[in-house]
Design a protein around this motif. Structure first.
Motif, mmCIF file in Angstrom:
data_model
loop_
_atom_site.group_PDB
_atom_site.id
_atom_site.type_symbol
_atom_site.label_atom_id
_atom_site.label_comp_id
_atom_site.label_asym_id
_atom_site.label_seq_id
_atom_site.Cartn_x
_atom_site.Cartn_y
_atom_site.Cartn_z
ATOM 1 N N SER A 337 0.823 -1.212 0.000
ATOM 2 C CA SER A 337 0.000 0.000 0.000
ATOM 3 C C SER A 337 0.857 1.262 0.000
ATOM 4 C CB SER A 337 -0.957 -0.003 1.202
ATOM 5 O OG SER A 337 -0.252 -0.062 2.414
ATOM 6 N N ALA A 338 2.144 1.142 0.339
ATOM 7 C CA ALA A 338 3.055 2.290 0.282
ATOM 8 C C ALA A 338 3.671 2.472 -1.098
ATOM 9 C CB ALA A 338 4.166 2.130 1.326
ATOM 10 N N GLY A 339 3.292 1.606 -2.056
ATOM 11 C CA GLY A 339 3.757 1.796 -3.432
ATOM 12 C C GLY A 339 4.874 0.871 -3.870
ATOM 13 N N PHE A 340 5.284 -0.083 -3.044
ATOM 14 C CA PHE A 340 6.304 -1.036 -3.471
ATOM 15 C C PHE A 340 5.699 -2.018 -4.480
ATOM 16 C CE2 PHE A 340 8.160 0.728 0.250
ATOM 17 C CZ PHE A 340 9.535 0.567 0.147
ATOM 18 N N GLU A 341 6.499 -2.409 -5.465
ATOM 19 C CA GLU A 341 6.017 -3.284 -6.532
ATOM 20 C C GLU A 341 6.839 -4.558 -6.625
ATOM 21 O OE1 GLU A 341 5.688 -1.528 -10.345
ATOM 22 O OE2 GLU A 341 4.477 0.175 -9.676
ATOM 23 N N LEU A 342 6.226 -5.601 -7.172
ATOM 24 C CA LEU A 342 6.921 -6.824 -7.535
ATOM 25 C C LEU A 342 7.006 -6.861 -9.057
ATOM 26 C CD1 LEU A 342 5.122 -9.400 -5.200
ATOM 27 C CD2 LEU A 342 7.241 -8.173 -4.766
ATOM 28 N N ASN A 343 8.209 -6.894 -9.589
ATOM 29 C CA ASN A 343 8.409 -6.890 -11.044
ATOM 30 C C ASN A 343 8.793 -8.288 -11.527
ATOM 31 O OD1 ASN A 343 9.806 -3.511 -11.291
ATOM 32 N ND2 ASN A 343 7.724 -4.234 -11.085
ATOM 33 N N PHE A 344 8.013 -8.796 -12.471
ATOM 34 C CA PHE A 344 8.110 -10.166 -12.957
ATOM 35 C C PHE A 344 9.094 -10.263 -14.121
ATOM 36 C CE2 PHE A 344 5.601 -13.688 -15.310
ATOM 37 C CZ PHE A 344 6.302 -14.690 -14.660
ATOM 38 N N MET A 345 9.967 -11.298 -14.100
ATOM 39 C CA MET A 345 10.903 -11.585 -15.184
ATOM 40 C C MET A 345 10.869 -13.091 -15.459
ATOM 41 S SD MET A 345 14.187 -9.175 -14.156
ATOM 42 C CE MET A 345 14.426 -9.756 -12.485
ATOM 43 N N VAL A 346 11.126 -13.493 -16.709
ATOM 44 C CA VAL A 346 11.038 -14.910 -17.089
ATOM 45 C C VAL A 346 12.267 -15.312 -17.902
ATOM 46 C CG1 VAL A 346 9.684 -16.665 -18.302
ATOM 47 C CG2 VAL A 346 8.511 -14.772 -17.184
ATOM 48 N N ALA A 347 12.778 -16.532 -17.631
ATOM 49 C CA ALA A 347 13.851 -17.122 -18.438
ATOM 50 C C ALA A 347 13.445 -18.554 -18.782
ATOM 51 C CB ALA A 347 15.173 -17.106 -17.680
ATOM 52 N N ILE A 348 13.502 -18.906 -20.083
ATOM 53 C CA ILE A 348 13.003 -20.199 -20.574
ATOM 54 C C ILE A 348 14.139 -21.024 -21.168
ATOM 55 C CG2 ILE A 348 11.418 -21.290 -22.215
ATOM 56 C CD1 ILE A 348 9.637 -18.808 -21.964
ATOM 57 N N ASP A 349 14.160 -22.296 -20.821
ATOM 58 C CA ASP A 349 15.177 -23.241 -21.259
ATOM 59 C C ASP A 349 14.867 -23.724 -22.688
ATOM 60 O OD1 ASP A 349 16.758 -25.486 -21.722
ATOM 61 O OD2 ASP A 349 16.576 -26.243 -19.675
ATOM 62 N N PHE A 350 15.799 -23.444 -23.624
ATOM 63 C CA PHE A 350 15.648 -23.890 -25.011
ATOM 64 C C PHE A 350 16.721 -24.915 -25.380
ATOM 65 C CE2 PHE A 350 13.138 -20.039 -25.123
ATOM 66 C CZ PHE A 350 12.155 -20.293 -26.072
ATOM 67 N N THR A 351 17.183 -25.692 -24.411
ATOM 68 C CA THR A 351 18.197 -26.701 -24.722
ATOM 69 C C THR A 351 17.569 -27.878 -25.468
ATOM 70 O OG1 THR A 351 17.884 -27.672 -22.530
ATOM 71 C CG2 THR A 351 19.673 -26.085 -22.780
#
Length: 579
Positions: A337-351
């Motif tokens: 509620s104080a404005g902190f955010e969770l920022n999502f990132m993704v890494a995918i295995d292409f082996t």
């Protein structure tokens, strides 16, 4: 308490409200409370939320007076089914009601909780009925609104205005605006005050034959009937009859109040789980505070005999309090509620071990029927939860272990095909970039995590440098064990000082036992090749096959620790949720 430590490393690590040296207080859940809630189906962060409601501009359905509105609250399940949570009272003759009735709901971070609000005009003939007895089909429907609970709690004032809509009976594809509903959320926290204490003992009795005792403390609260409920443990100190333990942390609400009696028990640790009681004492927090101020120790006693013949043997052993301090511990919701955010990132295995994407037995196979593969499932399930906490919904997305067209094998390439930026728009953007990449890269290898972790850490460090109120969450989806294990450990140890958590999903049938070493829940704290130990646990690993069926989804298994990791970072750096 004979089985409270399952093994020597587990027993010798601080558990419960424990020390910052090994674990931050918030890193280590209270096992008594945690087990109680988990046994009843609660996992991860659980906070009770009180919802209150008001409306404005409702449609008038009465001829000689204004409407008499009542609001009904529902939750919407996975498959769209509605479950009624409760009803407000009826407010007579009002188009702008402020209902007094509040409703409590348990907030679960790791799932998306959809709420449905329906407002009815209650007919005059039913005004003397208990609202629970009213048949809704006999009342006039005024309008409906829906939202996710997380949309309310991320607001700075924890209030969300929703438009009430109802279907237009003439134009079936349209809905009518029927006023506004204001929903306000309050976290039900009795006290955010936490007490930090450092205990030590002197002249403990020796209970080991060939060495000194290995003492640890258990702190329990007394409840009606004389029952002891353990709420905190210290770590075990080996071969020491005058130990000083690392700090323990107790919430005032957890204890029940500063004047409530606590039982302090000192045990000698045994690997068979049958720990010997060395001595005990009963004190309240208020009395412990006075003990610290006096600088004096309190004598321990040992119960002897049984039944009517029992008595307390006074020992020469004493317990001292070297520190007693109170502080405010802010909650996860306070930061949101104080404005902190969770920022999502993704890494995918292409082996290449994933198999040819054009064949149905490949983990990357895109089913024409629309049935998602394991990679798509993990992306959607994690992303659908985290997207509510990310204001711009622009997600950095990478691939690793593949050879882009006419290029060498890359262990961190932008999934969108750009050489300049790595972000995509929304969860749908990730899905589109993923399916497009399958057509434009050749699967290769080996499986390296180091480069993508370093890239995520770079973004997190840049955010810290600019003072942004962001915490980053990297989802890595892989079908095999990493081949750069030590380089991955080095990257994780370095990243443990940053606002970053890493969620790893293992897909396919590989043996992921080696991967569990990256998750400190299942082993020792990570150590780099330079001998540096990670400052905190930032990794959560789960094999997808273990949780893809049944009630616990991959999202719940993965995300359960995320608020704890977030709080450990904020509290270790004394970052407060000021507006």
């Amino acid at each position: 308490m004979g089985n409270c430590f399952s093994d020597v490393p587990g027993g010798r690590a601080a558990i419960g409200g424990t020390a910052r040296g090994l674990l931050n207080a918030i890193d280590a859940p209270n096992d008594a409370v945690d087990n109680f809630l988990r046994s009843r189906g609660y996992h991860g962060l659980f906070s009770q939320i009180e919802l209150s409601f008001s409306a404005s501009g409702l449609r008038d359905r009465d001829f000689l007076s204004k409407s008499d509105p009542m609001m009904v609250l529902y939750t919407r399940g996975k498959h769209g089914a509605l479950e009624e949570i409760g009803r407000t009272e009826v407010v007579l003759n009002s188009l702008d009601p402020k209902w007094i009735t509040k409703h409590l709901i348990m907030y679960h971070f790791e799932v998306v909780q959809f709420l449905v609000f329906r407002v009815y005009d209650v007919d005059t003939q039913f005004h003397n009925f208990d609202v629970k007895m009213l048949r809704l089909e006999e009342q006039q429907f005024l309008g409906e609104a829906t939202c996710a609970l997380s949309e309310i709690i991320i607001k700075s004032d924890r209030s969300l205005a929703l438009e009430l809509r109802r279907e237009d009976p003439i134009r079936s594809m349209h809905s009518q605006n029927c006023g506004k509903l204001l929903v306000h959320a309050e976290e039900c926290v009795g006290s955010k005050t936490t007490v930090e204490m450092i205990f030590r003992c002197s002249d403990l009795e020796n209970r080991d034959l060939f060495s000194k005792s290995d003492p640890f403390l258990i702190i329990s609260k007394l409840v009606e009937g004389g029952t002891h409920i353990p709420i905190c443990k210290t770590e075990v100190i080996k071969n020491d009859l005058s130990p000083q333990w690392k700090p323990v942390f107790l919430n005032i609400q957890q204890v029940g109040g500063k004047d409530n009696p606590l039982i302090l028990e000192c045990y000698n640790f045994n690997t068979n789980g049958k720990h010997d009681l060395i001595g005990k004492v009963q004190k309240s927090l208020a009395e412990l505070e006075k003990l610290h101020a006096s600088g004096q120790g309190e004598t321990l006693f040992l119960p002897t005999g049984g039944g009517h013949n029992s008595h307390n043997k006074v020992l020469k052993s004493r317990v001292y309090l070297d520190k007693f301090s109170e502080s405010v511990q802010y909650s996860f919701l306070d930061y949101l509620s104080a404005g902190f955010e969770l920022n999502f990132m993704v890494a995918i295995d292409f082996t290449a071990s994933n198999g040819n994407p054009r064949l149905p037995d490949s983990l990357h196979y895109i089913d024409p029927s629309g049935r998602p593969n394991a990679y798509q499932k993990a992306i959607v399930e994690v992303g659908e939860v985290l997207q509510f906490y990310d204001s711009d919904k622009r997600f950095p997305t990478w691939g690793f272990g593949a050879r882009p067209i006419d290029g060498p094998v890359s262990h961190c390439f932008n999934l969108n095909g750009s050489s300049h930026y790595c972000e995509v728009e929304g969860i749908q953007g990730i899905m589109m970039a993923y399916t497009s990449a399958l057509l434009n890269v050749s699967l290769a290898g080996p499986t390296l995590f180091g480069p993508v972790i370093s890239n995520a850490a770079l973004i997190a460090s840049q955010s810290v440098a600019t003072g942004a109120r962001k915490y980053f969450v990297l989802l890595i989806i892989t079908d095999g064990v990493v081949t750069d294990l030590q380089e991955t450990k080095d990257a994780l140890v370095k990243a443990s000082d940053l606002p970053l958590s890493i969620l790893i999903v293992g897909v396919g049938g590989a043996d992921f036992k080696e991967m569990e070493i990256l998750d400190a829940d299942k082993g020792e704290r990570l150590e780099s090749s330079f001998g540096r130990v990670a400052s905190r646990d930032i990794v959560q690993f789960v094999p997808f096959r273990d949780v893809q069926s049944g009630e616990i989804s991959v999202v719940q298994a993965l995300l359960a620790e995320l608020p704890t990791q977030f709080l450990s970072y904020m509290r270790n750096r004394n970052i407060q949720p000021t507006l």
